[in-house]
Design a protein around this motif. Structure first.
Motif, PDB file in Angstrom:
ATOM      1  N   ASN A 144     -39.379  14.712  -6.978  1.00  0.00           N
ATOM      2  CA  ASN A 144     -39.975  14.921  -5.652  1.00  0.00           C
ATOM      3  C   ASN A 144     -40.704  13.686  -5.123  1.00  0.00           C
ATOM      4  OD1 ASN A 144     -41.453  16.617  -3.455  1.00  0.00           O
ATOM      5  ND2 ASN A 144     -43.090  15.684  -4.683  1.00  0.00           N
ATOM      6  N   ALA A 145     -41.256  12.837  -6.009  1.00  0.00           N
ATOM      7  CA  ALA A 145     -42.077  11.705  -5.548  1.00  0.00           C
ATOM      8  C   ALA A 145     -41.291  10.877  -4.538  1.00  0.00           C
ATOM      9  CB  ALA A 145     -42.483  10.832  -6.734  1.00  0.00           C
ATOM     10  N   GLY A 146     -41.930  10.575  -3.405  1.00  0.00           N
ATOM     11  CA  GLY A 146     -41.227   9.791  -2.386  1.00  0.00           C
ATOM     12  C   GLY A 146     -42.208   9.140  -1.439  1.00  0.00           C
ATOM     13  N   ILE A 147     -41.747   8.060  -0.824  1.00  0.00           N
ATOM     14  CA  ILE A 147     -42.578   7.353   0.164  1.00  0.00           C
ATOM     15  C   ILE A 147     -41.718   6.951   1.363  1.00  0.00           C
ATOM     16  CG2 ILE A 147     -44.242   6.394  -1.494  1.00  0.00           C
ATOM     17  CD1 ILE A 147     -42.640   3.686  -1.180  1.00  0.00           C
ATOM     18  N   THR A 148     -42.386   6.683   2.477  1.00  0.00           N
ATOM     19  CA  THR A 148     -41.710   6.081   3.633  1.00  0.00           C
ATOM     20  C   THR A 148     -42.411   4.763   3.971  1.00  0.00           C
ATOM     21  OG1 THR A 148     -43.152   7.343   5.099  1.00  0.00           O
ATOM     22  CG2 THR A 148     -40.962   8.249   4.702  1.00  0.00           C
ATOM     23  N   ARG A 149     -41.671   3.844   4.534  1.00  0.00           N
ATOM     24  CA  ARG A 149     -42.224   2.606   5.127  1.00  0.00           C
ATOM     25  C   ARG A 149     -41.444   2.399   6.424  1.00  0.00           C
ATOM     26  NH1 ARG A 149     -45.427   3.149   1.690  1.00  0.00           N
ATOM     27  NH2 ARG A 149     -45.910   1.830  -0.114  1.00  0.00           N
ATOM     28  N   ASP A 150     -41.630   3.300   7.412  1.00  0.00           N
ATOM     29  CA  ASP A 150     -40.802   3.280   8.608  1.00  0.00           C
ATOM     30  C   ASP A 150     -41.054   2.017   9.443  1.00  0.00           C
ATOM     31  OD1 ASP A 150     -39.963   5.726   7.736  1.00  0.00           O
ATOM     32  OD2 ASP A 150     -40.648   6.866   9.482  1.00  0.00           O
ATOM     33  N   GLU A 151     -39.980   1.382   9.816  1.00  0.00           N
ATOM     34  CA  GLU A 151     -40.040   0.155  10.614  1.00  0.00           C
ATOM     35  C   GLU A 151     -38.604  -0.186  11.017  1.00  0.00           C
ATOM     36  OE1 GLU A 151     -41.598  -2.049  12.686  1.00  0.00           O
ATOM     37  OE2 GLU A 151     -43.192  -2.133  11.170  1.00  0.00           O
ATOM     38  N   LEU A 152     -38.407  -0.706  12.218  1.00  0.00           N
ATOM     39  CA  LEU A 152     -37.057  -1.154  12.585  1.00  0.00           C
ATOM     40  C   LEU A 152     -36.580  -2.183  11.565  1.00  0.00           C
ATOM     41  CD1 LEU A 152     -37.444  -1.562  16.449  1.00  0.00           C
ATOM     42  CD2 LEU A 152     -36.445   0.365  15.188  1.00  0.00           C
ATOM     43  N   LEU A 153     -35.296  -2.165  11.250  1.00  0.00           N
ATOM     44  CA  LEU A 153     -34.786  -3.030  10.178  1.00  0.00           C
ATOM     45  C   LEU A 153     -35.138  -4.498  10.411  1.00  0.00           C
ATOM     46  CD1 LEU A 153     -33.142  -3.219   7.521  1.00  0.00           C
ATOM     47  CD2 LEU A 153     -31.154  -3.701   8.937  1.00  0.00           C
ATOM     48  N   VAL A 154     -35.081  -4.917  11.673  1.00  0.00           N
ATOM     49  CA  VAL A 154     -35.353  -6.340  11.937  1.00  0.00           C
ATOM     50  C   VAL A 154     -36.789  -6.719  11.559  1.00  0.00           C
ATOM     51  CG1 VAL A 154     -33.600  -6.746  13.699  1.00  0.00           C
ATOM     52  CG2 VAL A 154     -35.816  -5.781  14.367  1.00  0.00           C
ATOM     53  N   ASN A 155     -37.665  -5.742  11.476  1.00  0.00           N
ATOM     54  CA  ASN A 155     -39.058  -6.036  11.114  1.00  0.00           C
ATOM     55  C   ASN A 155     -39.402  -5.660   9.673  1.00  0.00           C
ATOM     56  OD1 ASN A 155     -39.610  -6.927  13.715  1.00  0.00           O
ATOM     57  ND2 ASN A 155     -40.016  -4.850  14.424  1.00  0.00           N
ATOM     58  N   GLN A 156     -38.446  -5.110   8.934  1.00  0.00           N
ATOM     59  CA  GLN A 156     -38.751  -4.693   7.561  1.00  0.00           C
ATOM     60  C   GLN A 156     -38.825  -5.889   6.631  1.00  0.00           C
ATOM     61  OE1 GLN A 156     -36.135  -1.644   5.913  1.00  0.00           O
ATOM     62  NE2 GLN A 156     -36.480  -0.418   7.754  1.00  0.00           N
ATOM     63  N   SER A 157     -39.829  -5.867   5.758  1.00  0.00           N
ATOM     64  CA  SER A 157     -39.896  -6.902   4.723  1.00  0.00           C
ATOM     65  C   SER A 157     -39.023  -6.458   3.548  1.00  0.00           C
ATOM     66  CB  SER A 157     -41.342  -7.085   4.254  1.00  0.00           C
ATOM     67  OG  SER A 157     -41.779  -5.902   3.614  1.00  0.00           O
ATOM     68  N   LEU A 158     -38.678  -7.420   2.694  1.00  0.00           N
ATOM     69  CA  LEU A 158     -37.922  -7.083   1.479  1.00  0.00           C
ATOM     70  C   LEU A 158     -38.731  -6.094   0.638  1.00  0.00           C
ATOM     71  CD1 LEU A 158     -35.510  -7.522  -0.391  1.00  0.00           C
ATOM     72  CD2 LEU A 158     -36.694  -9.523  -1.334  1.00  0.00           C
ATOM     73  N   LYS A 159     -40.063  -6.247   0.647  1.00  0.00           N
ATOM     74  CA  LYS A 159     -40.937  -5.355  -0.122  1.00  0.00           C
ATOM     75  C   LYS A 159     -40.811  -3.909   0.397  1.00  0.00           C
ATOM     76  CE  LYS A 159     -45.759  -5.424  -1.736  1.00  0.00           C
ATOM     77  NZ  LYS A 159     -46.502  -4.443  -0.996  1.00  0.00           N
ATOM     78  N   ASP A 160     -40.790  -3.742   1.746  1.00  0.00           N
ATOM     79  CA  ASP A 160     -40.621  -2.395   2.325  1.00  0.00           C
ATOM     80  C   ASP A 160     -39.311  -1.771   1.834  1.00  0.00           C
ATOM     81  OD1 ASP A 160     -42.931  -2.566   3.867  1.00  0.00           O
ATOM     82  OD2 ASP A 160     -41.871  -3.356   5.620  1.00  0.00           O
ATOM     83  N   ILE A 161     -38.274  -2.570   1.811  1.00  0.00           N
ATOM     84  CA  ILE A 161     -36.957  -2.060   1.398  1.00  0.00           C
ATOM     85  C   ILE A 161     -36.971  -1.718  -0.088  1.00  0.00           C
ATOM     86  CG2 ILE A 161     -34.521  -2.683   1.120  1.00  0.00           C
ATOM     87  CD1 ILE A 161     -34.877  -4.485   3.645  1.00  0.00           C
ATOM     88  N   GLU A 162     -37.470  -2.643  -0.890  1.00  0.00           N
ATOM     89  CA  GLU A 162     -37.414  -2.452  -2.344  1.00  0.00           C
ATOM     90  C   GLU A 162     -38.297  -1.297  -2.800  1.00  0.00           C
ATOM     91  OE1 GLU A 162     -36.109  -6.842  -3.999  1.00  0.00           O
ATOM     92  OE2 GLU A 162     -38.250  -6.351  -3.964  1.00  0.00           O
ATOM     93  N   GLU A 163     -39.483  -1.157  -2.212  1.00  0.00           N
ATOM     94  CA  GLU A 163     -40.386  -0.072  -2.650  1.00  0.00           C
ATOM     95  C   GLU A 163     -39.811   1.303  -2.307  1.00  0.00           C
ATOM     96  OE1 GLU A 163     -44.655  -2.435  -2.560  1.00  0.00           O
ATOM     97  OE2 GLU A 163     -44.371  -0.734  -1.207  1.00  0.00           O
ATOM     98  N   VAL A 164     -39.204   1.399  -1.123  1.00  0.00           N
ATOM     99  CA  VAL A 164     -38.625   2.689  -0.714  1.00  0.00           C
ATOM    100  C   VAL A 164     -37.429   3.041  -1.601  1.00  0.00           C
ATOM    101  CG1 VAL A 164     -37.376   3.835   1.169  1.00  0.00           C
ATOM    102  CG2 VAL A 164     -39.531   2.651   1.627  1.00  0.00           C
ATOM    103  N   LEU A 165     -36.587   2.051  -1.889  1.00  0.00           N
ATOM    104  CA  LEU A 165     -35.437   2.315  -2.766  1.00  0.00           C
ATOM    105  C   LEU A 165     -35.898   2.612  -4.199  1.00  0.00           C
ATOM    106  CD1 LEU A 165     -32.964  -0.400  -1.448  1.00  0.00           C
ATOM    107  CD2 LEU A 165     -32.604   2.067  -1.344  1.00  0.00           C
ATOM    108  N   ALA A 166     -36.891   1.875  -4.673  1.00  0.00           N
ATOM    109  CA  ALA A 166     -37.360   2.068  -6.056  1.00  0.00           C
ATOM    110  C   ALA A 166     -37.943   3.462  -6.248  1.00  0.00           C
ATOM    111  CB  ALA A 166     -38.400   1.005  -6.405  1.00  0.00           C
TER     112      ALA A 166
END
Ligand code: NAP
Length: 253
Positions: free
Chosen positions: A95-117
């Motif tokens: 169940n554990a989950g997070i969001t880091r909502d942001e348009l892709l052009v403004n997403q940092s690699l960290k936002d992407i990696e943390e959400v996928l991880a």
């Protein structure tokens, strides 16, 4: 409140992200139906302890397993703790989950990696850790908490939609690998649920959400817990590889 049926009596469930929101409701629902609970959470110790007190008040055994599941060493460590404490595992709820909502052009690699991880890699590693014990006992129920964003993403949800879409594909792949040993693997995809995760979108995007909902209200976490409890129960003998949308018709709009 105790359930009429104690269908999880004698069973043990691991619920990740169980200190708040949907995970908390799932843990309480399973405990009310007789299940002992291993409760993982990241940092909200006081809240996790309050959930544990409620579970103990229902007469069930409960142990807390603090750990950030986005750290790849944690899923195995949590599972080793669960096996040591309980010696068995019947139900796993990722169940554990997070969001880091942001348009892709403004997403940092960290936002992407943390959400996928957190939303995708952690459930994969947790199943990898837990499956051998379930395989030996030839019984298990695994429920992964996805999101309506996997099939109907909103703006700014590309990282989250990719993670949850991957989680749904993983759910199906695990159903294929594990069914012959009595392990059924399903996902529940909630719409907009009344939890801290959706505080911002409920306060800023209410008009848009209500337009997309067929059932014109938000759901409470207990509504998701009901769906999870069925898929996780011994009553479920024939549903596997399924994604159950509990979203007030959001995905239809
Ligand atoms: P929430 O209210 O924000 O609670 C999140 C829970 O997950 C907390 O217990 C938190 O622990 C834990 N958690 C977060 N990251 C973690 C990590 N890395 N390791 C261990 N625990 C972690 O969220 P929620 O609304 O209940 O969401 C639960 C699940 O439902 C998520 O997978 C989410 O994507 C999904 N979902 C929610 C909605 C919705 O409308 N709410 C809709 C669709 C899908 P701490 O308290 O210690 O931080």
């Amino acid at each position: 409140m105790r359930e009429d049926t104690m269908e999880f009596e004698g069973q043990v469930a691991l619920v990740t992200g169980g200190s708040r929101g949907i995970g908390r409701a799932i843990a309480l629902k399973l405990a009310a139906a007789g299940c002992d609970i291993a409760l993982n959470y990241r940092s909200a110790t006081r809240e996790a302890e309050q959930v544990a007190e409620r579970i103990a008040g229902l007469g069930r055994r409960v142990e807390l397993f603090q750990g950030d599941v986005s750290d790849p060493d944690v899923p195995q460590a949590v599972f080793t703790g669960v096996r040591g404490s309980f010696g068995r595992l019947d139900v796993l709820v990722n169940n554990a989950g997070i969001t880091r909502d942001e348009l892709l052009v403004n997403q940092s690699l960290k936002d992407i990696e943390e959400v996928l991880a957190t939303n995708l890699v952690a459930p994969m590693l947790t199943v990898q850790a837990a499956a051998p014990l379930m395989l030996r006992r030839r019984y298990g129920r695994i429920v992964n908490i996805s999101s309506s964003a996997a099939s109907k993403p909103g703006r700014g949800q590309s990282n989250y939609a990719a993670a949850k879409g991957g989680l749904e594909a993983f759910t199906k792949a695990m159903a294929v690998e594990l069914a012959s040993r009595g392990i059924l693997v399903n996902a529940v995809a909630p719409g907009v649920i009344n939890t801290e995760m959706t505080d911002t979108i409920r306060s800023h995007g209410e008009e848009e959400i209500m337009r997309r909902l067929l059932v014109k209200s938000y759901a409470e976490p207990e509504t998701i817990a009901d769906a999870v409890a069925y898929l996780a129960s011994p009553r479920n003998t024939y549903t596997t590889g399924e994604v159950l949308h509990v979203d007030g018709g959001l995905k239809m709009a």
